[in-house]
Write an enzyme that holds these catalytic residues in place. Structure first.
Site, PDB file in Angstrom:
ATOM      1  N   GLN A   1       0.836  -1.198   0.000  1.00  0.00           N
ATOM      2  CA  GLN A   1       0.000   0.000   0.000  1.00  0.00           C
ATOM      3  C   GLN A   1       0.870   1.246   0.000  1.00  0.00           C
ATOM      4  O   GLN A   1       1.217   1.780   1.048  1.00  0.00           O
ATOM      5  CB  GLN A   1      -0.955  -0.004   1.195  1.00  0.00           C
ATOM      6  CG  GLN A   1      -1.959   1.115   1.094  1.00  0.00           C
ATOM      7  CD  GLN A   1      -3.057   1.032   2.126  1.00  0.00           C
ATOM      8  OE1 GLN A   1      -3.225   0.047   2.815  1.00  0.00           O
ATOM      9  NE2 GLN A   1      -3.814   2.095   2.223  1.00  0.00           N
ATOM     10  N   PHE A   2       1.199   1.722  -1.200  1.00  0.00           N
ATOM     11  CA  PHE A   2       2.074   2.879  -1.328  1.00  0.00           C
ATOM     12  C   PHE A   2       1.454   4.140  -0.738  1.00  0.00           C
ATOM     13  O   PHE A   2       2.153   5.088  -0.392  1.00  0.00           O
ATOM     14  CB  PHE A   2       2.472   3.109  -2.796  1.00  0.00           C
ATOM     15  CG  PHE A   2       1.407   3.746  -3.636  1.00  0.00           C
ATOM     16  CD1 PHE A   2       1.372   5.125  -3.805  1.00  0.00           C
ATOM     17  CD2 PHE A   2       0.442   2.980  -4.267  1.00  0.00           C
ATOM     18  CE1 PHE A   2       0.386   5.720  -4.570  1.00  0.00           C
ATOM     19  CE2 PHE A   2      -0.531   3.561  -5.038  1.00  0.00           C
ATOM     20  CZ  PHE A   2      -0.567   4.944  -5.196  1.00  0.00           C
ATOM     21  N   THR A   3       0.137   4.169  -0.570  1.00  0.00           N
ATOM     22  CA  THR A   3      -0.511   5.370  -0.042  1.00  0.00           C
ATOM     23  C   THR A   3      -0.154   5.641   1.424  1.00  0.00           C
ATOM     24  O   THR A   3      -0.429   6.735   1.923  1.00  0.00           O
ATOM     25  CB  THR A   3      -2.040   5.307  -0.202  1.00  0.00           C
ATOM     26  OG1 THR A   3      -2.545   4.178   0.502  1.00  0.00           O
ATOM     27  CG2 THR A   3      -2.435   5.214  -1.674  1.00  0.00           C
TER      28      THR A   3
END
Length: 149
Positions: A78-80
């Site tokens: 989850q790069f966010t």
């Protein structure tokens, strides 16, 4: 490097109507590699997570690890989690590792969890995923490599 651990009674991830990972009791881990992160940090996170005592014992105290309760892990990239949200109203994600390095570190992290003795299910790196969970507690732990000594 950032990770969000959620103690779950069950969790799953679906991509294009296909379940790619599914667990019962254990941990849902949302994982994000950032610029400058490395294998040592990923291995450290895996060691800490495998031993973290956040499951309850017979007295209701958090004294057991995911290994102690024979739990599993569902690891989702989850790069966010690298969001820079302080300026403006649309978060920026430039702090996230580039996709190829992010995927490499995600896979390294998942392998390190397995090397710690955990059963690991995964999402699909870079895919749009539908993540479902039943949070147990709720117990949620946020890990950030900038906080580790």
């Amino acid at each position: 490097m950032r990770a969000v651990l959620q103690r779950v009674s069950e969790a799953s991830v679906t991509v294009d109507d296909n379940i790619t990972g599914e667990i019962k009791q254990g941990l849902l881990i949302l994982f994000c590699a950032e610029h400058g992160d490395n294998d040592d940090q990923a291995a450290y996170f895996a060691r800490k997570i495998s031993k973290m005592r956040i499951f309850t014992d017979e007295d209701g105290k958090m004294n057991r690890s995911v290994i102690d309760v024979n739990g599993s892990v569902l690891a989702v990239s989850q790069f966010t989690l690298a969001a820079n949200w302080k300026k403006g109203n649309r978060p920026g994600f430039s702090g996230a590792a580039n996709p190829s390095e992010g995927e490499r570190l995600y896979e390294f992290f998942c392998n390190a969890l397995q090397n710690e003795g955990l059963s690991v299910e995964k999402g699909v790196f870079g895919a749009h995923m539908d993540v479902k969970l039943r949070n147990d507690g709720p117990v949620t732990i946020v890990m950030d490599s900038k906080d580790s000594a």
